[in-house]
Design an enzyme around this catalytic site. Structure first.
Site, PDB file in Angstrom:
ATOM      1  CB  THR A 149      -0.888   0.044   1.256  1.00  0.00           C
ATOM      2  OG1 THR A 149      -0.021   0.111   2.395  1.00  0.00           O
ATOM      3  CG2 THR A 149      -1.766  -1.181   1.371  1.00  0.00           C
ATOM      4  CD  GLU A 200      -5.366  -2.572   2.088  1.00  0.00           C
ATOM      5  OE1 GLU A 200      -5.708  -2.017   1.026  1.00  0.00           O
ATOM      6  OE2 GLU A 200      -4.750  -1.987   2.993  1.00  0.00           O
ATOM      7  CE  LYS A 240     -15.617  11.042  12.986  1.00  0.00           C
ATOM      8  NZ  LYS A 240     -14.269  10.533  13.169  1.00  0.00           N
ATOM      9  CD1 TRP A 290     -19.685  11.917  11.641  1.00  0.00           C
ATOM     10  CD2 TRP A 290     -19.552  10.111  10.316  1.00  0.00           C
ATOM     11  NE1 TRP A 290     -19.149  10.900  12.385  1.00  0.00           N
ATOM     12  CE2 TRP A 290     -19.057   9.775  11.599  1.00  0.00           C
ATOM     13  CE3 TRP A 290     -19.558   9.142   9.321  1.00  0.00           C
ATOM     14  CZ2 TRP A 290     -18.571   8.512  11.895  1.00  0.00           C
ATOM     15  CZ3 TRP A 290     -19.084   7.884   9.613  1.00  0.00           C
ATOM     16  CH2 TRP A 290     -18.588   7.566  10.891  1.00  0.00           C
TER      17      TRP A 290
HETATM   18  P1  ADP Z   1      -3.644   3.636  -1.453  1.00  0.00           P
HETATM   19  O1  ADP Z   1      -2.387   2.894  -1.392  1.00  0.00           O
HETATM   20  O2  ADP Z   1      -3.594   5.059  -1.867  1.00  0.00           O
HETATM   21  O3  ADP Z   1      -4.562   3.388  -0.274  1.00  0.00           O
HETATM   22  P2  ADP Z   1      -5.436   2.103  -2.919  1.00  0.00           P
HETATM   23  O4  ADP Z   1      -5.589   1.985  -4.372  1.00  0.00           O
HETATM   24  O5  ADP Z   1      -5.365   0.870  -2.129  1.00  0.00           O
HETATM   25  O6  ADP Z   1      -4.229   2.966  -2.729  1.00  0.00           O
HETATM   26  O7  ADP Z   1      -6.552   3.072  -2.382  1.00  0.00           O
HETATM   27  C1  ADP Z   1      -7.766   2.566  -2.003  1.00  0.00           C
HETATM   28  C2  ADP Z   1      -8.652   3.682  -1.556  1.00  0.00           C
HETATM   29  O8  ADP Z   1      -8.891   4.604  -2.626  1.00  0.00           O
HETATM   30  C3  ADP Z   1     -10.019   3.218  -1.172  1.00  0.00           C
HETATM   31  O9  ADP Z   1     -10.038   2.681   0.128  1.00  0.00           O
HETATM   32  C4  ADP Z   1     -10.833   4.493  -1.316  1.00  0.00           C
HETATM   33  O10 ADP Z   1     -10.678   5.337  -0.212  1.00  0.00           O
HETATM   34  C5  ADP Z   1     -10.190   5.153  -2.493  1.00  0.00           C
HETATM   35  N1  ADP Z   1     -10.971   4.864  -3.701  1.00  0.00           N
HETATM   36  C6  ADP Z   1     -10.758   3.926  -4.627  1.00  0.00           C
HETATM   37  N2  ADP Z   1     -11.684   3.988  -5.599  1.00  0.00           N
HETATM   38  C7  ADP Z   1     -12.528   5.000  -5.275  1.00  0.00           C
HETATM   39  C8  ADP Z   1     -13.697   5.574  -5.867  1.00  0.00           C
HETATM   40  N3  ADP Z   1     -14.192   5.139  -7.010  1.00  0.00           N
HETATM   41  N4  ADP Z   1     -14.294   6.587  -5.219  1.00  0.00           N
HETATM   42  C9  ADP Z   1     -13.811   7.062  -4.058  1.00  0.00           C
HETATM   43  N5  ADP Z   1     -12.716   6.572  -3.466  1.00  0.00           N
HETATM   44  C10 ADP Z   1     -12.071   5.557  -4.059  1.00  0.00           C
END
Ligand code: ADP
Length: 545
Positions: A187, A331, A439, A444
């Site tokens: 990640t 994940e 918040k 929220w």
């Molecule tokens: P990072 O390493 O930046 O976390 P990831 O690709 O694993 O990279 O990121 C996942 C996160 O990206 C998700 O948990 C979510 O918060 C955000 N995300 C992914 N796709 C979308 C989407 N279509 N709309 C909003 N948020 C998104």
């Protein structure tokens, strides 16, 4: 007594995806724009042969099942060969994000104990910088021919072409346990050190099958697919596995991801489907508008990684391209939800349809999801109640690489860190990352929704909305905005743009204009940095109302 089915068993393993493409779609092309700048083209059959040569070369070097081979590479044919050649022998293809800080890259190369690292020429300087800190790496292999190697380097570099040259063109892929590790991806680690997610052959194969479904990415043999999303960022959303699975033509854009380069590639290769983050599509739309281009063969783009602003979907639609919104994360390797119409969708009004299309979509079969409140109790699927999004399924992480403990709740769910609503038709909408939610007075506020409105303003180029400490309401939203060139938009004008679009108490109290916004290694707004910079804006400036 249990009665077992009496059907053949064949383990789900990645080598069979490429083997199948070579056999049944052997003449279908893989086209790559190379780091060298030229276009390379060959077929699935050629790709399979070179993956087998690589497997022979690695085996000859003593790389065995379970060993990690790192890659620092753009989307290109040699990277595809690594995806299959490394995993086919039971070793692990560790895709590394070159946009991370060098110290983080060295950290993950060491944490993964990569024995070999293969890299594109563009990353030579980076490799020379980190190599002295990576004592376990036995070979640094540049993805080029021998002539492409630098004249002088402090490192004993090898060329990929020399590595595979002269190797037998056949390799009997071993039958693997489908639970074996295949690909490792860290990640981005915007907080703390990056964490590794270790995908199995089984999890990746099942995601390839399920994500190809018509109501998911809808991949077909007649498609020509461009993963703009990098192969170092969560398997380019599985497309290097799902495209061979269905026999689609694959076009790999290398490092040139700007609007003009992509538009030229789409036109030249008659591309039908592409996938990438919103910023990529903003660049494409901008270029197409300036040059008066239309979609041509390009029918659909998958938009994910960050929320697709509604006006981006509209702009793409005006150019003749359908934006398909999808959500996922490292994940989940990564595909979790994708937009697809349900029964009755066509009968809804245009406005209702647009609202649904702006959501992140429905779950891909093979993954389950639910939302829970602060007390852990499940929330209703009413499209209004927002709670922590939990998932479980065939391609969801169970524990991070090298950790002894599971990362699941006692009842087996993974907390995504996202806050979402789910409506009665099962459409999920991300309202925030849990750490980004604002918040205010115990209620929220969705930062994503407020950003979506800001970027819909014609004079706003980019916007981030963050929570600021506030003496009365705990937190209040603050907008941090990059104006379009030449704009003199002020805070009052921008804030009045919110009137009638959200509840009054959602409207941010102030706007800070900045020349640029910080981005993470995966190209997302780096809100942690913004919170550190502006998190006390209301107390510091006395603007707290
Ligand atoms: P990072 O390493 O930046 O976390 P990831 O690709 O694993 O990279 O990121 C996942 C996160 O990206 C998700 O948990 C979510 O918060 C955000 N995300 C992914 N796709 C979308 C989407 N279509 N709309 C909003 N948020 C998104």
């Amino acid at each position: 007594m249990d009665l077992f089915g009496q059907m053949m068993y064949a383990p789900l393993q990645l080598s069979s995806l490429l083997e199948q493409a070579a056999r049944h779609s052997g003449a279908v092309e893989i086209v790559s724009r190379r780091v060298e700048g030229d276009i390379h083209r060959y077929t699935y059959r050629d790709c399979h042969v070179r993956a087998m040569k690589l497997a022979n070369a690695l085996t000859g070097r003593g790389i065995v099942a379970g060993d990690r081979v790192g890659t620092l590479a753009w989307n290109g044919y040699r990277h595809i060969e690594l995806y299959y050649g490394v995993t086919g022998i039971g070793a692990v293809c560790h895709t590394i994000n070159p946009r991370l800080f060098p110290e983080q890259i060295a950290y993950i190369v060491n944490h993964a104990r990569d024995r070999v690292v293969c890299f594109d020429a563009s990353f030579l300087a980076l490799v020379e910088q980190i190599a002295p800190h990576c004592p376990h790496v036995e070979a640094w292999v540049m993805l080029s021919d021998a002539a492409g190697l630098p004249q002088a380097s402090a490192l004993p570099l090898e060329s990929y072409e020399a590595l595979i040259a002269g190797q037998p063109a056949h390799f009997d892929w071993p039958r693997l346990d489908e639970q074996l590790a295949a690909v490792l991806c860290y990640t981005s680690g915007t907080t703390g050190n990056p964490k590794g997610v270790l995908y199995s052959h089984r999890s990746l194969c099942l995601m390839a099958y399920a994500s190809s479904l018509p109501d998911a990415l809808c991949l077909r043999a007649s498609d020509t697919v461009v993963p703009v999303v990098p192969m170092f960022h969560v398997n380019a959303w599985g497309l290097p596995f799902s495209a061979p699975l269905v026999g689609a033509k694959l076009v790999l854009p290398g490092p040139a991801l700007d609007g003009a380069s992509l538009s030229a590639l789409f036109e030249q290769e008659a591309v039908t489907l592409s996938a990438g983050v919103p910023t990529v599509w903003l660049g494409l739309v901008d270029h197409m508008r300036r040059t008066g281009k239309r979609a041509g063969t390009l029918q659909r783009v998958i938009v994910g990684g960050a929320a697709c602003p509604p006006q981006l979907a509209t702009a793409l639609g005006e150019l003749g391209i359908t934006a398909v919104h999808a959500w996922g994360m490292t994940e989940l390797s990564p595909v979790g939800t994708v937009f697809a119409p349900t029964q009755g969708f066509a009968r809804k009004t245009a406005q209702e349809r647009a609202q649904i299309e702006a959501k992140q979509g429905r779950v891909v079969p093979g993954v389950e999801m639910k939302i829970v409140g602060a007390d852990g109790a499940e929330l209703p699927w009413d499209g209004r109640s927002a709670g922590d999004l939990l998932v479980r399924g065939h391609w969801v992480v169970e524990r991070y690489y090298g950790m002894n403990e599971t990362c699941l709740s006692p009842d087996g769910w993974f907390a995504t860190g996202d806050v979402a609503t789910i409506d009665a038709d099962g459409y999920m909408q991300i309202t925030d990352r849990s750490k980004d939610v604002i918040k205010s007075g115990g209620e929220w506020i969705s930062s994503i929704e407020l950003e979506g409105i800001a970027v819909a303003h014609p004079e706003v180029e980019l916007a981030a909305c963050i929570a600021c400490a506030h003496p009365k309401w705990d937190e209040r939203p603050l907008l941090v905005v990059v104006r379009r060139a030449g704009s003199t938009l002020d805070a009052r004008q921008l804030l009045s743009f919110y009137e009638g679009k959200v509840a009054k108490w959602w409207i941010p109290d102030d706007v800070v204009f900045v020349p640029e916004l910080p981005l993470t290694a995966t190209g997302k707004l780096h809100k942690l940095v913004l919170r550190q910079q502006f998190g006390r804006h209301y107390s510091d400036t006395g603007t707290a109302a």
